[in-house]
Write an enzyme that holds these catalytic residues in place. Structure first.
Site, short mmCIF file in Angstrom:
data_model
loop_
_atom_site.label_atom_id
_atom_site.label_comp_id
_atom_site.label_asym_id
_atom_site.label_seq_id
_atom_site.Cartn_x
_atom_site.Cartn_y
_atom_site.Cartn_z
N GLY A 95 6.74 19.20 37.43
CA GLY A 95 7.67 19.20 36.31
C GLY A 95 8.91 20.03 36.58
N SER A 176 4.72 17.51 43.28
CA SER A 176 6.10 17.90 43.04
C SER A 176 6.21 19.43 43.00
CB SER A 176 6.61 17.24 41.76
OG SER A 176 8.00 17.39 41.62
#
Length: 499
Positions: A95, A176
């Site tokens: 995120g 990520s």
């Protein structure tokens, strides 16, 4: 139906039976004052209901002070009955270091099909987790998010056996920003002996920030808030005001960073004493099997954002700085000449520069040091937005990994709906999930004849698509041109150093 009480180091907890899985949600693993290190939560004696996801870290759209006080929680899914102990998957969400939470990932399906114990965690985000204020009067405020993740790993190591998990068979994983977190976490001495393998999906190319950059961000945020001479007051600043100041500073700074991001793990010399890639290169993790994955069209999502993400501009600038304008143009010409019919050459070049090549370099470091490593790329386009319109861009693999076949799951924090899967989705997702669970269980994702490990000189790249197949990474005109330009750049650097 509630489970029997399970003892933990903090007190007994109750979960809920969900078919063949027991789920324990919102388990507090730590507590923390703002800009202070996490500490164990207050103990309790009566069984505590842990049947709903706990509060997640404050983030844009969710700036409730109550979240700040209760966000350090984790979630566990474990098969009901069966043989124990089971391998454990410890997942750190992504995120961009500013959004997300463990509640977006329901591990019930993976737990059943492992069988395995699945853990997702929350950690502090944005300024609360990444603003480096230890040089500005708040001594503990450095790499707090990393310290949060380490506290969660410590809790799992101490307690997971009570949930049927094997504390000696933990796989660190993340996607990520979460992949950047796990790479940094895996290299820390405090984490040694608490995990035995690691899986990083779509780790950004530059996953560690300099202390000088982090200090500059802190100074600018304090100045934006008018707290240059009263930095301690930031600890009681209303969250909307704090986050608004960070957003303003971020817009001004994004183009000045190599990664296009103002936040991330920081090479602070204390919590993170060494560059993680150097730790991997010197062989300190050679006994840790490593799987590195990315998505084919990583950059599409960022190109299509409004405005395009800062990493687009910074990546092009970094390539031009490394190889000159002529080198950039040669690369772009090569990508145009070799593009697939559905491929944007500019996007493909940026995806290679920012995502794929750094992941391959990390694999080379680990392999050269004697470690077992596997490299993969996710080429399947899920029938779920934004992937249906953007292709296998950033997060496509993650959507399939957490799917509850035959459906994609909802992600409530990011407000993304799930939905039914196509036969192709089910086929690729089932292969991806089973491969991951095999890695979690055995330390290798597939049989050597199906997916060989990445070796010096032999660089197999597994492609998750229809069909699953393996190709050589170190072949083709694009690879040869990158190698030529890199060699020329290295020679020039050596000449400058010698002169």
């Amino acid at each position: 139906m509630l489970t029997n009480a399970v003892p933990t180091t903090n007190g007994p907890i109750l979960g809920v039976e969900q078919g063949a899985v027991r789920a324990f949600k919102g388990i507090p693993f730590a507590t923390a004052r703002r800009f202070a290190k996490a500490t164990p939560p207050p103990a309790w004696t009566e069984p505590r209901r842990c049947t709903d996801f706990g509060g997640f870290a404050p983030q844009p759209g969710y700036l409730d002070h109550a979240l700040e006080e209760s966000c350090l929680s984790l979630n566990i899914w474990t098969p009901a009955g069966g043989d124990c102990p089971l391998p454990v998957l410890f997942f750190i969400h992504g995120g961009a270091f500013v959004t997300g939470g463990g509640a977006d990932y329901d591990g019930g399906f993976l737990a059943t099909h492992g069988p395995a114990v699945i853990v997702t965690i929350n950690y502090r985000l944005g300024p609360l987790g990444f603003l480096q204020l230890h040089r500005h009067g708040l001594d503990q405020a450095n790499n707090l998010a990393i310290s949060d993740a380490l506290a969660a790993l410590d809790w799992v190591h101490a307690n997971i056996a009570n949930f049927g998990g094997d504390p000696g068979a933990v796989t660190l994983s993340g996607q990520s920003a979460g992949a950047s977190m796990l790479i940094a976490l895996a290299t820390l001495k405090q984490a040694r002996g608490k995990f035995i393998r690691a899986l990083a999906l779509s780790a950004p190319g530059r996953n560690i920030l300099s202390a000088d950059h982090a200090d500059d961000v802190a100074r600018r945020v304090l100045a934006e808030l008018g707290l240059e001479h009263d930095s301690a007051a930031i600890a009681s600043m209303p969250l909307p005001q704090l986050f608004a100041a960070v957003e303003k500073v971020g817009r001004r700074l994004a183009d000045e960073t190599a990664s296009g991001s103002v936040f991330g793990p920081v090479l602070d010399g204390a919590v993170i004493p060494r560059e993680p890639r150097d730790v991997i290169a010197d062989g300190s993790l050679r006994d840790i099997p490593l799987w590195l994955g990315s998505c084919r069209d990583e950059m599409v999502m960022f190109l299509k954002s409004t405005p395009p993400a800062a990493m687009i501009r910074t990546t092009e600038r970094n390539v031009r700085a490394a190889f000159g304008d002529a080198g950039w143009e040669r690369l772009l010409d090569c990508y145009r000449a070799t593009a697939r019919l559905d491929e944007d050459p500019y996007e493909a070049l940026l995806s290679d520069a920012f995502w794929h090549r750094p992941m391959a370099d990390l694999a080379r470091h680990h392999a050269a040091a004697g470690g077992a490593v596997w490299l993969s790329r996710f080429d399947h386009r899920p029938a779920l937005q934004p992937f249906q319109s953007q292709g296998p861009t950033h997060g496509a693999d993650n959507a399939c990994l957490w799917a509850h076949l035959p459906a994609f799951i909802d992600r409530p924090i990011l407000k993304r709906k799930g939905g039914p899967m196509t036969p192709a989705d089910i086929d690729v997702a089932a292969r991806f999930q089973s491969t991951l669970l095999r890695f979690v269980t055995t330390g290798r994702p597939d049989a050597a004849e199906v997916w060989p490990r990445f070796e010096t000189g032999e660089e197999p790249l597994a492609i998750f698509g229809q069909p699953f197949h393996v190709i050589p990474l170190n072949q083709g005109p694009r690879f040869r041109l990158w190698a030529e330009l890199s060699l020329s750049s290295n020679d020039k650097n050596k000449m400058r150093e010698a002169g």
